[in-house]
Design a protein around this motif. Structure first.
Motif, PDB file in Angstrom:
ATOM      1  N   TYR A 116       0.866  -1.190   0.000  1.00 33.10           N
ATOM      2  CA  TYR A 116       0.000   0.000   0.000  1.00 33.10           C
ATOM      3  C   TYR A 116       0.903   1.241   0.000  1.00 33.10           C
ATOM      4  N   PRO A 117       1.136   1.817  -1.181  1.00 32.58           N
ATOM      5  CA  PRO A 117       2.062   2.938  -1.262  1.00 32.58           C
ATOM      6  C   PRO A 117       1.361   4.287  -1.113  1.00 32.58           C
ATOM      7  N   GLY A 118       2.094   5.267  -0.629  1.00 36.58           N
ATOM      8  CA  GLY A 118       1.529   6.611  -0.543  1.00 36.58           C
ATOM      9  C   GLY A 118       2.508   7.528   0.131  1.00 36.58           C
ATOM     10  N   SER A 119       2.096   8.793   0.262  1.00 39.26           N
ATOM     11  CA  SER A 119       2.999   9.705   0.979  1.00 39.26           C
ATOM     12  C   SER A 119       2.673   9.719   2.468  1.00 39.26           C
ATOM     13  N   PHE A 120       1.439   9.423   2.832  1.00 37.60           N
ATOM     14  CA  PHE A 120       1.055   9.335   4.250  1.00 37.60           C
ATOM     15  C   PHE A 120       1.584  10.531   5.042  1.00 37.60           C
ATOM     16  N   ASP A 121       1.305  11.715   4.529  1.00 42.49           N
ATOM     17  CA  ASP A 121       1.855  12.942   5.126  1.00 42.49           C
ATOM     18  C   ASP A 121       0.737  13.818   5.687  1.00 42.49           C
ATOM     19  N   ILE A 154      -0.644  10.059   7.954  1.00 43.10           N
ATOM     20  CA  ILE A 154      -1.656   9.006   7.815  1.00 43.10           C
ATOM     21  C   ILE A 154      -2.984   9.523   8.365  1.00 43.10           C
ATOM     22  N   THR A 155      -4.085   9.191   7.679  1.00 40.83           N
ATOM     23  CA  THR A 155      -5.411   9.674   8.089  1.00 40.83           C
ATOM     24  C   THR A 155      -6.330   8.475   8.354  1.00 40.83           C
ATOM     25  N   ASN A 156      -7.508   8.784   8.881  1.00 42.44           N
ATOM     26  CA  ASN A 156      -8.472   7.700   9.107  1.00 42.44           C
ATOM     27  C   ASN A 156      -8.927   7.081   7.782  1.00 42.44           C
ATOM     28  N   GLY A 157      -8.826   7.839   6.695  1.00 44.74           N
ATOM     29  CA  GLY A 157      -9.156   7.289   5.368  1.00 44.74           C
ATOM     30  C   GLY A 157      -8.165   6.210   4.971  1.00 44.74           C
ATOM     31  N   HIS A 158      -6.863   6.475   5.214  1.00 45.72           N
ATOM     32  CA  HIS A 158      -5.842   5.456   4.942  1.00 45.72           C
ATOM     33  C   HIS A 158      -6.107   4.209   5.798  1.00 45.72           C
ATOM     34  N   ILE A 159      -6.415   4.448   7.076  1.00 43.90           N
ATOM     35  CA  ILE A 159      -6.611   3.316   8.002  1.00 43.90           C
ATOM     36  C   ILE A 159      -7.813   2.467   7.558  1.00 43.90           C
ATOM     37  N   ASP A 160      -8.830   3.144   7.048  1.00 37.78           N
ATOM     38  CA  ASP A 160     -10.004   2.426   6.540  1.00 37.78           C
ATOM     39  C   ASP A 160      -9.603   1.467   5.408  1.00 37.78           C
ATOM     40  N   ILE A 161      -8.747   1.951   4.511  1.00 41.60           N
ATOM     41  CA  ILE A 161      -8.310   1.107   3.381  1.00 41.60           C
ATOM     42  C   ILE A 161      -7.446  -0.053   3.895  1.00 41.60           C
ATOM     43  N   ILE A 162      -6.601   0.230   4.888  1.00 41.08           N
ATOM     44  CA  ILE A 162      -5.753  -0.841   5.450  1.00 41.08           C
ATOM     45  C   ILE A 162      -6.641  -1.925   6.073  1.00 41.08           C
ATOM     46  N   ARG A 186      -4.598   0.311  -3.557  1.00 39.59           N
ATOM     47  CA  ARG A 186      -4.847   1.754  -3.584  1.00 39.59           C
ATOM     48  C   ARG A 186      -6.281   2.012  -3.145  1.00 39.59           C
ATOM     49  N   GLY A 187      -6.493   3.202  -2.611  1.00 35.93           N
ATOM     50  CA  GLY A 187      -7.839   3.574  -2.187  1.00 35.93           C
ATOM     51  C   GLY A 187      -8.453   4.520  -3.194  1.00 35.93           C
ATOM     52  N   LEU A 188      -9.765   4.400  -3.377  1.00 31.47           N
ATOM     53  CA  LEU A 188     -10.444   5.330  -4.284  1.00 31.47           C
ATOM     54  C   LEU A 188     -11.453   6.142  -3.498  1.00 31.47           C
ATOM     55  N   ARG A 189     -11.417   7.428  -3.735  1.00 26.51           N
ATOM     56  CA  ARG A 189     -12.418   8.306  -3.137  1.00 26.51           C
ATOM     57  C   ARG A 189     -13.324   8.791  -4.262  1.00 26.51           C
ATOM     58  N   ALA A 190     -13.326  10.072  -4.487  1.00 24.41           N
ATOM     59  CA  ALA A 190     -14.202  10.641  -5.510  1.00 24.41           C
ATOM     60  C   ALA A 190     -13.683  10.285  -6.908  1.00 24.41           C
ATOM     61  N   SER A 247     -12.488  12.132  -8.904  1.00 21.00           N
ATOM     62  CA  SER A 247     -11.262  12.877  -9.184  1.00 21.00           C
ATOM     63  C   SER A 247     -10.017  12.005  -8.965  1.00 21.00           C
ATOM     64  N   ASP A 248     -10.088  10.998  -8.117  1.00 23.63           N
ATOM     65  CA  ASP A 248      -8.947  10.094  -7.931  1.00 23.63           C
ATOM     66  C   ASP A 248      -8.748   9.203  -9.149  1.00 23.63           C
ATOM     67  N   PHE A 249      -9.859   8.927  -9.830  1.00 18.86           N
ATOM     68  CA  PHE A 249      -9.873   7.842 -10.798  1.00 18.86           C
ATOM     69  C   PHE A 249      -8.883   8.029 -11.941  1.00 18.86           C
ATOM     70  N   LYS A 308     -17.669   7.817   5.075  1.00 13.94           N
ATOM     71  CA  LYS A 308     -17.224   8.833   6.042  1.00 13.94           C
ATOM     72  C   LYS A 308     -15.927   9.508   5.611  1.00 13.94           C
ATOM     73  N   TRP A 309     -15.143   8.788   4.812  1.00 13.78           N
ATOM     74  CA  TRP A 309     -13.783   9.279   4.501  1.00 13.78           C
ATOM     75  C   TRP A 309     -13.660   9.793   3.077  1.00 13.78           C
ATOM     76  N   PHE A 310     -14.793  10.026   2.475  1.00 15.06           N
ATOM     77  CA  PHE A 310     -14.833  10.442   1.078  1.00 15.06           C
ATOM     78  C   PHE A 310     -13.994  11.693   0.829  1.00 15.06           C
ATOM     79  N   TYR A 311     -14.089  12.653   1.721  1.00 11.14           N
ATOM     80  CA  TYR A 311     -13.368  13.918   1.524  1.00 11.14           C
ATOM     81  C   TYR A 311     -12.158  14.043   2.436  1.00 11.14           C
ATOM     82  N   CYS A 312     -11.732  12.897   2.971  1.00  4.43           N
ATOM     83  CA  CYS A 312     -10.620  12.932   3.926  1.00  4.43           C
ATOM     84  C   CYS A 312      -9.314  12.757   3.163  1.00  4.43           C
ATOM     85  N   ASN A 313      -8.565  13.820   2.997  1.00  5.74           N
ATOM     86  CA  ASN A 313      -7.239  13.626   2.399  1.00  5.74           C
ATOM     87  C   ASN A 313      -6.202  14.486   3.100  1.00  5.74           C
ATOM     88  N   SER A 314      -4.968  13.983   3.092  1.00  5.07           N
ATOM     89  CA  SER A 314      -3.902  14.609   3.878  1.00  5.07           C
ATOM     90  C   SER A 314      -3.742  16.092   3.547  1.00  5.07           C
TER      91      SER A 314
HETATM   92  P1  ADP Z   1      -3.362  11.636  -0.138  1.00  4.14           P
HETATM   93  O1  ADP Z   1      -3.971  11.358  -1.488  1.00  4.14           O
HETATM   94  O2  ADP Z   1      -4.380  11.863   0.926  1.00  4.14           O
HETATM   95  O3  ADP Z   1      -2.228  12.614  -0.108  1.00  4.14           O
HETATM   96  P2  ADP Z   1      -1.533   9.402  -0.228  1.00  4.14           P
HETATM   97  O4  ADP Z   1      -0.714   9.843  -1.353  1.00  4.14           O
HETATM   98  O5  ADP Z   1      -0.793   9.077   1.024  1.00  4.14           O
HETATM   99  O6  ADP Z   1      -2.703  10.291   0.308  1.00  4.14           O
HETATM  100  O7  ADP Z   1      -2.444   8.187  -0.708  1.00  4.14           O
HETATM  101  C1  ADP Z   1      -2.123   6.847  -0.645  1.00  4.14           C
HETATM  102  C2  ADP Z   1      -3.301   6.040  -1.114  1.00  4.14           C
HETATM  103  O8  ADP Z   1      -4.344   6.155  -0.153  1.00  4.14           O
HETATM  104  C3  ADP Z   1      -3.925   6.471  -2.433  1.00  4.14           C
HETATM  105  O9  ADP Z   1      -4.396   5.320  -3.109  1.00  4.14           O
HETATM  106  C4  ADP Z   1      -5.080   7.322  -2.008  1.00  4.14           C
HETATM  107  O10 ADP Z   1      -6.108   7.336  -2.984  1.00  4.14           O
HETATM  108  C5  ADP Z   1      -5.526   6.559  -0.784  1.00  4.14           C
HETATM  109  N1  ADP Z   1      -6.305   7.388   0.127  1.00  4.14           N
HETATM  110  C6  ADP Z   1      -5.955   8.542   0.717  1.00  4.14           C
HETATM  111  N2  ADP Z   1      -6.954   9.023   1.483  1.00  4.14           N
HETATM  112  C7  ADP Z   1      -7.990   8.135   1.357  1.00  4.14           C
HETATM  113  C8  ADP Z   1      -9.334   8.071   1.852  1.00  4.14           C
HETATM  114  N3  ADP Z   1      -9.849   9.038   2.615  1.00  4.14           N
HETATM  115  N4  ADP Z   1     -10.089   7.022   1.494  1.00  4.14           N
HETATM  116  C9  ADP Z   1      -9.583   6.069   0.680  1.00  4.14           C
HETATM  117  N5  ADP Z   1      -8.347   6.076   0.163  1.00  4.14           N
HETATM  118  C10 ADP Z   1      -7.554   7.104   0.492  1.00  4.14           C
END
Ligand code: ADP
Length: 172
Positions: free
Chosen positions: A7-12, A14-22, A88-92, A94-96, A123-129
């Protein structure tokens, strides 16, 4: 040997949205390696070490979770840890677009690799770092969007951040 996903990302941070995907990912995979990207051209609020510490505080006793850093090609990192799935996690919507391009490029770079997308909890639809950092920087409370440890670290960076969002809703 069980199925491992990265599960790659910047995690800058980590948010509850990331934790939901984990948590969703753990229902599908035996092991998840949370891979913190170290991209020197991307400016970050937290250092890589701080981001890893925050993740470690959250995943403490779970032997099915691991945290690591990677730089360079993600597909090379997958080969290193012997995984062939990217989570990877998908939200709106716009991520697609971006995620689609990334998945196709990674597949082109290594035909063995599949990207699996999991839909976020509503709940985490608009949750981004990025939005969390912006709100916190201007003093808004982000309680409930990040774990408590992360909230404390954000408070250290942004002392003006409120504990809660104040105003009571007016009746109509
Ligand atoms: P962000 O996009 O918030 O800066 P990252 O680059 O760390 O976060 O994202 C890592 C992965 O986690 C990506 O696939 C991103 O779409 C997913 N992700 C981030 N926030 C959420 C969330 N609220 N719900 C589902 N997936 C998320």
């Amino acid at each position: 040997m069980g199925k491992t996903a990265v599960y790659p990302g910047s995690f800058d941070p980590i948010t509850n949205g990331h934790i939901d995907i984990i948590n969703r990912g753990l229902r599908i995979f035996d092991k998840i390696v949370i891979a913190v990207g170290t991209n020197p051209t991307k400016s970050a609020l937290f250092t890589v070490d701080e981001r890893i510490e925050m993740i470690r505080e959250i995943i403490v006793d779970n032997s099915r979770l691991e945290v690591a850093t990677y730089s360079g090609l993600l597909v090379d990192f997958l080969a290193e840890v012997d995984a062939c799935v990217i989570l990877r996690g998908l939200r709106a919507m716009s991520d697609f677009e971006y995620e689609f391009q990334l998945a196709l490029m990674n597949r082109r770079l290594d035909r063995q690799i599949e990207t699996v997308f999991l839909m976020t909890g509503s709940k985490w639809f608009y949750c981004n770092s990025r939005i969390i950092k912006e709100a916190a920087a201007f003093g808004g409370s982000v309680r409930g969007m990040v774990p408590d440890d992360v909230l404390m670290r954000l408070k250290e960076k942004f002392p003006l951040m409120k504990e809660n969002n104040g105003r009571k809703r007016n009746k109509v």
